[in-house]
Design an enzyme around this catalytic site. Structure first.
Site, short mmCIF file in Angstrom:
data_model
loop_
_atom_site.label_atom_id
_atom_site.label_comp_id
_atom_site.label_asym_id
_atom_site.label_seq_id
_atom_site.Cartn_x
_atom_site.Cartn_y
_atom_site.Cartn_z
CG HIS A 1 -5.29 3.79 1.57
ND1 HIS A 1 -4.98 2.49 1.21
CD2 HIS A 1 -6.59 3.97 1.21
CE1 HIS A 1 -6.04 1.92 0.68
NE2 HIS A 1 -7.04 2.79 0.66
CB SER B 1 -9.40 0.58 0.57
OG SER B 1 -8.97 0.86 -0.72
CG ASP C 1 -2.23 0.67 1.02
OD1 ASP C 1 -2.23 1.91 1.01
OD2 ASP C 1 -3.27 -0.01 0.88
#
Length: 426
Positions: free
Chosen positions: A208, A367, A152
């Protein structure tokens, strides 16, 4: 969206796809035994970065803008297997606006849904529509023997809720600075690697990746939030920059690194662009080596059966594709779906987890659903060492709760960790 984005879409032809999507140069795969890259005439095409991967010899070609005819001529060279664009990948969480100043476990409806903690003031959620974590924890809370690689934007390995569950490369940690102590081709890769900046510091400047890591394995330490796994080793692999942008070649390197360093599961909350044969080969090679690939279905409200979303839609047995649901047990409005191509659903709306700088935030997206499934599968691997990827995927899918509101959107239903661990099947 047409760019490659975290938990979104792909498609491949050199003409229309390359014209409509962002890419940076090309990925070239050479046939076995080729020495074409050493020839001056070939090098004059552009700048090449040679890559010897476990599944073949490749090169990244940059600083060149080839016409369709030139690409065709290059691809038809008898020493080249294929040429494809190196797609740009971007982060695309649906909602990252709500910051929690005083986070509490009671807010984590994905782990335990009371109905009151999963809806709005006038629209409560539905109690029990969660991954059934608390009952699962009566059986296992995970194991430090299980490595889950978060591919990621990196992980904030300084976060107080994550630092106890981080994977470290002990050979480098206890080795000599500036030396490749374990001989894996990377120097000082203590916490993983950063393929966005080509250095050994995969710290997350975006949030994230840290959010995904917290869903999987935030420590059960009486502060902040809890992860699906109380015990795990989280490997930080960064190929998306702090602005949320990366390339297909970076994703390939990340998968290769995770596999080489012993990850049991890779959690992949990203996708998009067009179909990449090289990326598919990387996922297949990981599967062949015993590493499971958990993928986000995408956030474009699309039917993946009709319009494939990559990497989630690659025909590789080791892939588990995850859609997102809300606190009422319904498909999240943004989530992609697919009666045959999406395997399971998991909580993905308003998910509280860790973010950079020791903070916490709610985000939404497939996600967020993806790391729930990565964590649940991690519990299974901890409880049943030696279970195969095929067996684990089968157990995950056949133990889901067949929620009627999801029945037309996936091959199975809502993930239930306890049922899976108890081998309760539909």
């Amino acid at each position: 969206m047409k760019k490659v984005i975290l938990s979104c879409a792909l498609a491949l032809t050199f003409g229309t796809a390359a014209a409509s999507q962002d890419f940076n140069g090309y990925i070239v795969k050479f046939k076995k035994g080729s020495n074409l890259l050493e020839q001056k005439s070939f090098k004059s095409i552009g700048n090449f970065e040679k890559l010897s991967l476990s599944f073949g010899d490749f090169a990244k070609l940059t600083n060149v803008n080839l016409s369709n005819k030139a690409i065709s001529e290059l691809a038809n060279n008898p020493e080249i297997e294929y040429v494809e664009p190196n797609w740009i990948i971007k982060v695309d969480p649906v909602d990252n606006s709500e910051v929690a100043a005083d986070p509490k476990y009671s807010q984590q409806w994905g782990l335990i849904n009371t109905g009151k903690n999963s809806g709005g003031w006038f629209s409560p959620g539905k109690a029990g529509e969660d991954v059934n974590a608390e009952k699962a924890w009566e059986i296992t809370k995970g194991s430090k023997d299980i490595i889950v690689a978060v591919i990621d934007t990196g992980i904030d390995y300084r976060h107080p809720d994550l630092k106890e569950n981080l994977w470290t490369n002990d050979a480098e940690l206890n080795g000599i600075e500036g030396v490749d102590d374990d001989g894996n081709g990377y120097v000082d890769d203590i916490y993983g690697y950063d393929f966005a900046n080509n250095d050994a510091d995969p710290v997350d400047g975006h949030s994230h990746g840290t959010h995904c890591a917290g869903v999987i394995g935030a420590s059960h330490n009486s502060i902040g939030v809890k992860g699906v796994m109380a015990n795990v080793k989280l490997m930080g692999i960064k190929f998306l920059s702090d602005s949320g942008s990366g390339e297909t070649i970076g994703a390939i390197k990340s998968i290769e690194y995770a596999t080489k360093m012993g990850a049991h599961i890779t959690s992949n909350s990203w996708g998009g662009g067009a179909k990449s044969e090289a990326l598919k080969e990387a996922i297949q090679a990981a599967y062949d080596a015993g590493t499971m690939f958990v993928a986000a279905a995408g956030n474009s409200r699309a039917d993946n059966d009709a319009k494939p979303s990559y990497p989630a839609s690659y025909a590789v047995d080791g892939i588990v594709t995850v859609g997102a649901m809300d606190g009422k047990g319904n498909r999240s409005s943004f989530s992609n779906y697919g009666k045959t191509s999406v395997h399971v659903f998991a909580p993905g709306s308003n998910i509280l987890s860790t973010v950079k700088n020791g903070s916490y935030k709610k985000m939404s997206g497939t996600s967020m659903a993806t790391p729930f499934v990565s964590g649940v599968l991690g519990l299974l691997l901890a409880n049943e060492p030696g279970i195969t990827i095929k067996e684990a995927k089968e157990r995950l899918m056949e133990s889901t709760v067949l929620n009627s509101s999801l029945s037309n959107y996936a091959a199975s239903g809502r993930v239930d960790a306890y049922r899976m661990l108890m081998n309760e099947r539909n």
